[in-house]
Design a protein around this motif. Sequence first.
Motif, PDB file in Angstrom:
ATOM      1  N   MET A 650       0.823  -1.206   0.000  1.00  0.00           N
ATOM      2  CA  MET A 650       0.000   0.000   0.000  1.00  0.00           C
ATOM      3  C   MET A 650       0.859   1.258   0.000  1.00  0.00           C
ATOM      4  N   ASP A 651       1.885   1.259   0.832  1.00  0.00           N
ATOM      5  CA  ASP A 651       2.740   2.435   0.954  1.00  0.00           C
ATOM      6  C   ASP A 651       3.443   2.718  -0.367  1.00  0.00           C
ATOM      7  N   ARG A 652       3.995   1.678  -0.985  1.00  0.00           N
ATOM      8  CA  ARG A 652       4.763   1.877  -2.208  1.00  0.00           C
ATOM      9  C   ARG A 652       3.843   2.220  -3.391  1.00  0.00           C
ATOM     10  N   ALA A 653       2.646   1.637  -3.396  1.00  0.00           N
ATOM     11  CA  ALA A 653       1.693   1.994  -4.454  1.00  0.00           C
ATOM     12  C   ALA A 653       1.298   3.466  -4.355  1.00  0.00           C
ATOM     13  N   GLN A 654       1.079   3.946  -3.134  1.00  0.00           N
ATOM     14  CA  GLN A 654       0.722   5.344  -2.927  1.00  0.00           C
ATOM     15  C   GLN A 654       1.867   6.261  -3.341  1.00  0.00           C
ATOM     16  N   LEU A 655       3.117   5.905  -2.948  1.00  0.00           N
ATOM     17  CA  LEU A 655       4.269   6.715  -3.340  1.00  0.00           C
ATOM     18  C   LEU A 655       4.442   6.725  -4.854  1.00  0.00           C
ATOM     19  N   LEU A 656       4.199   5.583  -5.489  1.00  0.00           N
ATOM     20  CA  LEU A 656       4.342   5.528  -6.939  1.00  0.00           C
ATOM     21  C   LEU A 656       3.310   6.430  -7.624  1.00  0.00           C
ATOM     22  N   ARG A 657       2.068   6.437  -7.093  1.00  0.00           N
ATOM     23  CA  ARG A 657       1.052   7.322  -7.656  1.00  0.00           C
ATOM     24  C   ARG A 657       1.469   8.790  -7.551  1.00  0.00           C
ATOM     25  N   LYS A 658       1.985   9.174  -6.407  1.00  0.00           N
ATOM     26  CA  LYS A 658       2.412  10.561  -6.213  1.00  0.00           C
ATOM     27  C   LYS A 658       3.560  10.914  -7.149  1.00  0.00           C
ATOM     28  N   LEU A 659       4.487   9.982  -7.327  1.00  0.00           N
ATOM     29  CA  LEU A 659       5.614  10.246  -8.223  1.00  0.00           C
ATOM     30  C   LEU A 659       5.146  10.401  -9.671  1.00  0.00           C
ATOM     31  N   ARG A 660       4.185   9.608 -10.075  1.00  0.00           N
ATOM     32  CA  ARG A 660       3.670   9.715 -11.442  1.00  0.00           C
ATOM     33  C   ARG A 660       2.902  11.020 -11.644  1.00  0.00           C
ATOM     34  N   ALA A 662       3.652  13.754 -10.138  1.00  0.00           N
ATOM     35  CA  ALA A 662       4.714  14.752 -10.281  1.00  0.00           C
ATOM     36  C   ALA A 662       5.338  14.702 -11.668  1.00  0.00           C
ATOM     37  N   GLU A 663       5.479  13.489 -12.170  1.00  0.00           N
ATOM     38  CA  GLU A 663       6.075  13.328 -13.499  1.00  0.00           C
ATOM     39  C   GLU A 663       5.158  13.946 -14.555  1.00  0.00           C
ATOM     40  N   HIS A 664       3.841  13.737 -14.438  1.00  0.00           N
ATOM     41  CA  HIS A 664       2.885  14.325 -15.377  1.00  0.00           C
ATOM     42  C   HIS A 664       2.869  15.843 -15.272  1.00  0.00           C
ATOM     43  N   ALA A 665       3.230  16.348 -14.096  1.00  0.00           N
ATOM     44  CA  ALA A 665       3.283  17.808 -13.903  1.00  0.00           C
ATOM     45  C   ALA A 665       4.566  18.401 -14.461  1.00  0.00           C
ATOM     46  N   GLY A 666       5.411  17.574 -15.087  1.00  0.00           N
ATOM     47  CA  GLY A 666       6.613  18.079 -15.735  1.00  0.00           C
ATOM     48  C   GLY A 666       7.880  18.016 -14.907  1.00  0.00           C
ATOM     49  N   ARG A 667       7.813  17.411 -13.749  1.00  0.00           N
ATOM     50  CA  ARG A 667       9.018  17.310 -12.924  1.00  0.00           C
ATOM     51  C   ARG A 667       9.848  16.085 -13.330  1.00  0.00           C
ATOM     52  N   ASP A 668      11.161  16.205 -13.179  1.00  0.00           N
ATOM     53  CA  ASP A 668      12.069  15.119 -13.578  1.00  0.00           C
ATOM     54  C   ASP A 668      12.231  14.133 -12.421  1.00  0.00           C
ATOM     55  N   VAL A 669      11.345  13.180 -12.341  1.00  0.00           N
ATOM     56  CA  VAL A 669      11.399  12.166 -11.272  1.00  0.00           C
ATOM     57  C   VAL A 669      11.414  10.765 -11.870  1.00  0.00           C
ATOM     58  N   SER A 670      11.828  10.657 -13.104  1.00  0.00           N
ATOM     59  CA  SER A 670      11.782   9.347 -13.780  1.00  0.00           C
ATOM     60  C   SER A 670      12.628   8.304 -13.060  1.00  0.00           C
ATOM     61  N   TRP A 672      13.242   8.148  -9.874  1.00  0.00           N
ATOM     62  CA  TRP A 672      12.523   7.716  -8.658  1.00  0.00           C
ATOM     63  C   TRP A 672      11.343   6.814  -9.007  1.00  0.00           C
ATOM     64  N   VAL A 673      10.700   7.132 -10.123  1.00  0.00           N
ATOM     65  CA  VAL A 673       9.571   6.304 -10.550  1.00  0.00           C
ATOM     66  C   VAL A 673      10.039   4.881 -10.835  1.00  0.00           C
ATOM     67  N   GLN A 674      11.155   4.784 -11.543  1.00  0.00           N
ATOM     68  CA  GLN A 674      11.686   3.458 -11.887  1.00  0.00           C
ATOM     69  C   GLN A 674      12.070   2.681 -10.621  1.00  0.00           C
ATOM     70  N   GLU A 675      12.692   3.384  -9.662  1.00  0.00           N
ATOM     71  CA  GLU A 675      13.088   2.738  -8.407  1.00  0.00           C
ATOM     72  C   GLU A 675      11.874   2.256  -7.638  1.00  0.00           C
ATOM     73  N   MET A 676      10.819   3.094  -7.583  1.00  0.00           N
ATOM     74  CA  MET A 676       9.637   2.732  -6.810  1.00  0.00           C
ATOM     75  C   MET A 676       8.852   1.615  -7.490  1.00  0.00           C
ATOM     76  N   GLU A 677       8.882   1.567  -8.825  1.00  0.00           N
ATOM     77  CA  GLU A 677       8.238   0.465  -9.527  1.00  0.00           C
ATOM     78  C   GLU A 677       8.897  -0.865  -9.142  1.00  0.00           C
ATOM     79  N   GLY A 678      10.224  -0.831  -9.057  1.00  0.00           N
ATOM     80  CA  GLY A 678      10.945  -2.035  -8.647  1.00  0.00           C
ATOM     81  C   GLY A 678      10.624  -2.428  -7.215  1.00  0.00           C
ATOM     82  N   LYS A 679      10.533  -1.458  -6.326  1.00  0.00           N
ATOM     83  CA  LYS A 679      10.244  -1.761  -4.921  1.00  0.00           C
ATOM     84  C   LYS A 679       8.815  -2.271  -4.743  1.00  0.00           C
TER      85      LYS A 679
END
Length: 871
Positions: A650-660, A662-670, A672-679
Amino acid sequence: MTDRQEGQRVIPFPHGGIVVLVGPSNSGKTTLLRRLVQEGVLLQTEIISSDDYRTLVGDVEYIDWKGRPREEADILYNDYQLQSKLAFEAMNAVVSMRCRLGKLTVVDATHLQPEYRRKYIDLAAGHDLPCTAWILDLPEQTLLERDQSRDQPRGKQRVKQQFVQFKRSLCGLRDEGFDFTYMLKETESIQFIRKKNPLLAEIGAGVDVIGDIHGCYDEMLELLGQLGYAPDNAGLYRHPDGRTLVSVGDVMSRGPRSLDTMRFWKKHCDAGAARMIDSNHGWKIARYLSGRQVTLSHGDENIAAELAQVALEIGEGEADALREELKQFLLSAPSHLVLCREGVRRVVVAHAGIRDEYIGKQSKRIQDFCRYGDTDGTDATGAPVRKEWYVEHESGELIVWGHDPRPYPTVVKNTVNIDQGAVFGGSLTAYRYPEQKFVSIKAYQDYARDPDSPLIRWERGRFSPPNLRKLVEGYSVMTGTYGEISVRGESVKAAIDTVSHFTIPMEELVYIPPTMSPAPQVSADEAYLEHPREAIAYYRSQGVKTMVAEKKHMGSRAVLLLFRDEAAAVPYVGRPTLGTIYTRTGRAFFNKDTGPNVLSRLNSDLHQAGYWARHNTDLLLLDAEIIPWNLKARELIATQYAHVAEAAAMDRAQLLRKLREAEHAGRDVSGWVQEMEGKLKNARVFRDAFQQYCWDTSGLDGVRIAPFHTLAHSGQTFFDQSHLWHMEHGRELAGASPLFMETEYRTIASEADEAAVIRWWEELTEDGHEGIVIKPETFIVRSGKGLVQPALKVRGRKYLHIIYGIDYLQPDNLARLKLRKTGKKERHALMECALSVESVERFIRKEPLERMHECVLAALSLESDPVDPRL
């Protein structure tokens, strides 16, 4: 007492004890000792001088009060008396300490009064050491002349006074209790030598210690043959490697050929091919041969009959000569023998035992203790009540003893009993050192025919509770597979706490399944922590050509002790029962309602399949895995796995949603997104990993038992069978009862087999199964380096998430885990395997509960010893 060597008087120093010099000032005591130090006969540290101790405590050797005014002389005299008193107190404390260590101490003082000499006689006797007096008897004129040349003369009046005291004390000195007394009129022509301790001997090429023979001559010769001894041209049994025979005593009495046995040992001891220890029967026979009034009983009367028969055959004169030879031989036997290697005490041989402080010393008290042991009166039948002296053994030497017959060799706190009651129909045992192996010959018959023999009493007390006092401070178990295994006191106490609160009845706790180690080397593949390749390579490096790979069930380890019927259990566990099923910590596996149902179902199925009759057995002992895992691990799963998996996902799914977002908002978090997908993927793999081993059960439906070792049937164990045999026997059991299931396995005898097993392992583990166990073809394997690991577990990548954590495969984490140390786990696996084999074999032989208990408790103690639980 004097000795003569080529016309020269020779006086020996004892190897240990106190030598008291007696003589007035100027009699040459210090000069003689200085000479002996220069000649290398004495060490300077072996000399205790009253003059030196006066200087040590008072800075000066002598206080001269002569020629002083009366007031000053009295003060100085009192100062000197006080200084002397304190000097002797300090000196005697050091002498006592040296006696405690068995050292030689020469006391340099005048010792003109009997009460001063008495202190050293009592001190030496209290430490079981000899006390010797050297009396320096020189003319008065010589003493006076020597006094004039001293730096601090004692004065003519004092020298004359001492001389009178000295002469007055001589008349009773020889009766004061010294072990040896030497009168020295001069010392220049006397040769002083050092005696070696006659109790000490070198181990050399090895020793074979033989237990109580009691006239079982034919069994003795068979045992010598088993040990590799053969007669030479002179009829002496010698070993080709130059080993030495040692007897713990009691070679005679009760058995059929006591005289032949005594003659054998006398002949071999005289030739230096053997050594024999004093014993209670040997001492009694020696006194009988000396003409003492002794009551010949307990088989001693047989020797009198044998000697009478010999007198008829060879004549009374030759028979008397034989009696005298045997008497001298028995009287010369030492109380015990200390076997050394390069000067270090390694083994002590004593008939009935020995206290630590007695080792290497000789006295009447020690002789009696070694003959009879530590006794406390007699019981209602007149038999001696033996105290367990061995529980106090702490000094490190291995003590080998006999006297107290036991059905099997017994090892407690580095002591080994090898009297297995040959004359009572038991066995004649030899203990081999340094191999630390037992060799036994079954007696041809019960010669004593005693209805209350020690072996019969042992059988009656088979189920008596063990004496925990012998074990609680740590102890050793002698195993046939590993040798001696020692467990520490703190681990034993933890195990006893477990045993006393949680285990099944001790009579049924006959085996603790040994732990398994992973391969000594981690996987060379960067993507794996464990891999079959390293386990196979380990066995090949140990010379193992054929291996067996078994599927590892993710369940809970269990031991099944099953009986044909309730009556069949009584000879083994002392009460009627169909059996028991317990965990590897000794607790009942099922609850009080389910357990009897499982036992009843298995018993019925085995009867219906004809298993008991086909194998002609009353019992079946199995090492198995019971699945599903949640049968025993429900609480563990709920508290440590389910909640962790749910929270992490649950925690990692929520963090991944927030990171995505941010990514859609134009921030460079790719990144972190890749790391959280793995976790997140890791968390889901972790959840799936443990859930695969859990399912709901209703009653016995869904419960499966996977046996992988058939340990024993009535009268036999199966450690000599290959693992292929065990797998096939598991198949037979699966056909007998639906509660049993087969275990998949593969053999590895070639590189193609290895590749096939690796593919099988990859398929199993990717499908979520735990992994495999790789074993050598035979149960017990040795290489040039010692015992080979009996099994190595190879767990899969997915399963290891459960063991090492959700993110253990992260490169940094995996690199750190590959530095893990498995040495302690490997040692424990070897020792626990040896203990498990030993406990099952003792159980099947129906040995006393205490004998099985020491193995089981040792295995539980090793489990209490901290080892990385993830291994």
